[in-house]
Design an enzyme around this catalytic site. Structure first.
Site, mmCIF file in Angstrom:
data_model
loop_
_atom_site.group_PDB
_atom_site.id
_atom_site.type_symbol
_atom_site.label_atom_id
_atom_site.label_comp_id
_atom_site.label_asym_id
_atom_site.label_seq_id
_atom_site.Cartn_x
_atom_site.Cartn_y
_atom_site.Cartn_z
ATOM 1 N NE ARG A 221 -20.092 6.744 -14.665
ATOM 2 C CZ ARG A 221 -19.998 5.622 -13.972
ATOM 3 N NH1 ARG A 221 -18.861 4.947 -13.947
ATOM 4 N NH2 ARG A 221 -21.032 5.166 -13.278
ATOM 5 C CG HIS A 269 -17.071 -0.349 -17.328
ATOM 6 N ND1 HIS A 269 -17.793 0.693 -17.871
ATOM 7 C CD2 HIS A 269 -17.266 -0.274 -15.979
ATOM 8 C CE1 HIS A 269 -18.398 1.359 -16.903
ATOM 9 N NE2 HIS A 269 -18.092 0.792 -15.736
#
Length: 306
Positions: A221, A269
């Site tokens: 994250r 991502h």
């Protein structure tokens, strides 16, 4: 069973065929009276008007199944009283293993050191994997799989988690031993969830514990790393490089300093996407378990947030 597909509209055509194939007894809907649904399949970005979903209206729902491994965008919703399950599927795990292993090997072998400029750099011979120390922060489903793959290649792998729960074949350090885990990390792979305890875990003080020239690979994250501290640390060569797949705000702004920094590699991502073909059977199994009143797979611990 009647199930609400509580996900952005653009995901409907991608997901609905796989979900219906995996669970043909399900009536999958995009809308309807909240109290008519037996379950919800959820993805961040829903509702699309930016409002917060009121789960209290779903009085019949026995489970909320997330399509994402990370549940930080939903787990703090005070109206969510139904059981919440995160996504853990073979395709997602395999994707994460491939991403982390690929970038770890690239760092280990020093692949970027061989400029194609006619200079014979025969002195740049990498060590063997057995001479390279890797630390994996986060020893959940994904962390364990990544650690096992790297260990299988011969790397000296250390795992770290708050609990320090043992993992066969891997040395796992617990919460207070984080400085030790960082100090031995020539390659640091970050796979921790986003919780109050992990935000800014890698601040200036902890980044300084890394060996000079270390490589950070963050596929967990974006909140794990203090961005300002990381940029300053990179300028000092500690770490020497950062491969970043996750960010505090996505997509990463075109003018963000990460794009222009010579010691940062940005990936958009892509480390571990949830693929309908492999994830739909997991969703179907949990829906059936919920209808039968059986234990659910990958149930989220509300206290810990994952």
């Amino acid at each position: 069973m009647k199930v609400l597909f509580a996900a952005p509209a653009r995901k409907w055509d991608l997901w609905s065929p796989a979900l219906r194939d995996a669970c043909p007894e399900m009536e999958l809907c995009r809308e309807g009276r909240p109290d008519s649904f037996d379950a919800l399949i959820y993805a961040p970005g829903y509702p699309e008007d930016g409002s917060t979903l009121d789960f209290s209206a779903f009085t019949r729902a026995r489970v909320v199944q997330s399509l994402w491994a990370g549940v930080e965008r939903i787990v703090t919703n005070p109206t969510l009283t139904q059981p919440l399950c995160r996504m853990v599927d073979p395709g997602l795990t395999q994707g994460m293993v491939e991403y982390c292993t690929g970038w770890a090997l690239r760092a280990h072998l020093g692949m970027d050191g061989y400029a194609q400029d006619g200079i014979w750099r025969n002195h740049l011979t990498p060590p063997l994997a057995s001479q390279r120390r890797i630390t994996v922060l986060g020893m959940g489903e994904l962390g364990r799989a990544v650690a096992a793959a790297l260990s299988g290649l011969g790397f000296r792998v250390t795992g770290w988690s708050q609990s320090g729960r043992p993992v066969q074949g891997i040395e796992v350090l617990a919460g207070p031993a984080l400085p030790q885990a960082l100090s031995r990390a020539e390659i640091l792979i970050c796979l921790l969830p986003d919780t109050a305890q992990t935000r800014n875990l890698l601040d200036a003080e902890r980044l300084a514990l890394l060996p000079p020239g270390a490589t950070i690979i963050n596929a967990g994250r974006g909140t794990l790393i203090d961005e300002t501290a990381l940029l300053k640390a990179l300028d000092l060569g500690r770490p020497g490089h950062a491969v970043l797949d996750v960010f505090r705000s996505e997509p990463l702004a075109p003018d963000h300093p990460f794009w222009a920094h010579a010691r940062v590699t940005v990936t958009p991502h892509v480390a571990a996407d949830t693929r309908p073909a492999s994830a739909a059977p997991v969703v179907a199994e949990n829906l059936r378990r919920a209808m039968r009143g059986e234990p659910l797979l990958h149930l989220v611990d509300r206290i810990h947030g994952y």
